[in-house]
Design an enzyme around this catalytic site. Structure first.
Site, PDB file in Angstrom:
ATOM      1  N   HIS A  77       0.860  -0.921  11.337  1.00 46.99           N
ATOM      2  CA  HIS A  77       0.636   0.470  10.963  1.00 46.99           C
ATOM      3  C   HIS A  77      -0.510   0.613   9.955  1.00 46.99           C
ATOM      4  CE1 HIS A  77       1.843   4.127   8.437  1.00 46.99           C
ATOM      5  NE2 HIS A  77       1.357   4.621   9.564  1.00 46.99           N
ATOM      6  N   HIS A 119       5.511   1.603   4.418  1.00 51.73           N
ATOM      7  CA  HIS A 119       6.060   2.793   5.065  1.00 51.73           C
ATOM      8  C   HIS A 119       7.367   2.490   5.791  1.00 51.73           C
ATOM      9  CE1 HIS A 119       1.744   3.845   4.565  1.00 51.73           C
ATOM     10  NE2 HIS A 119       2.306   4.928   4.099  1.00 51.73           N
TER      11      HIS A 119
END
Length: 173
Positions: free
Chosen positions: A103, A122
Site C-alpha cells: 500500500h 494503515h
C-alpha cells in the site's frame, strides 16, 4: 434514432476488434519466451535463482529475514508447521514473502499467533497461510510471495515473485 444506433454498433465492433488484437498480441508475447525461461506476473520477467537459506536454519513459526530479488527488497522465510498452498519443503510448509507493505511501503511485522504480516502504517493484514492474501486494511493487492524451490541439500532458492514489489514500476531488476 437509427443513425445513433448504427454509430453505437460501429463503436462496439471497433472496441471488440481492437481488444481482440491486444489479447492476441499478449498471448503471442507469452508464447515467444525461450524454453526453460520462467515468466512471472504480468511483466514477463526472468528472475535470478538466489539461495536464501537452508531448511535447517528455519524454526517453526519464527521468521527468518532474507532479501529477494535484490538487497533492496527485504523479505522473510517462514516455516509454518502445516502444509499450505505454495509451500515447499518436505512438509510443504515453507513460504516466503516481501516484508514491504504494497500500500505505502511500510515495513511489515510478523504476528506468530495469527500467522500474519501486519502493517503499522494503515493496518493492512496479510495471511501467511493463504498465500499472503490481504484480509484487512488499505492495501489493494496481496502481499508479494516468493516462488520457492528446495534442492537435494535442503537449500531454499527463490526463483520469482508473484506480485509487483512496492516502489517499482515493474519487477525488472
Amino acid at each position: 434514432m437509427t443513425a445513433c444506433r448504427t454509430m453505437v454498433e460501429l463503436g462496439r465492433r471497433q472496441f471488440l476488434r481492437r481488444g481482440g488484437l491486444g489479447v492476441a498480441g499478449a498471448a503471442a508475447a507469452a508464447v515467444a519466451l525461450e524454453p526453460g525461461r520462467r515468466a512471472h506476473a504480468a511483466a514477463l520477467v526472468e528472475y535470478p535463482s538466489n539461495r536464501l537459506a537452508n531448511i535447517s536454519e528455519l524454526t517453526v513459526n519464527e521468521p527468518l529475514d532474507v532479501a529477494y530479488p535484490d538487497e533492496e527488497a527485504p523479505g522473510v522465510l517462514l516455516k509454518l508447521g502445516r502444509t499450505v498452498e505454495g509451500g515447499v519443503g518436505p512438509d510443504g510448509d515453507i513460504v516466503g514473502f516481501s516484508t514491504v507493505c504494497p500500500h505505502k511501503g511500510y515495513p511489515l511485522a510478523y504476528d506468530g499467533e495469527r500467522r500474519t504480516l501486519n502493517c503499522p502504517g494503515h493496518y493492512s493484514v496479510f495471511d501467511c497461510e493463504a498465500s499472503g492474501q490481504q484480509t484487512w486494511g488499505h492495501a489493494t493487492q496481496n502481499l508479494p510471495q516468493y516462488v520457492l524451490r528446495v534442492d537435494d541439500q535442503g537449500d531454499i532458492h527463490a526463483e520469482g515473485v508473484d506480485e509487483l514489489l512496492y516502489g517499482r514500476l515493474s519487477n525488472v531488476l
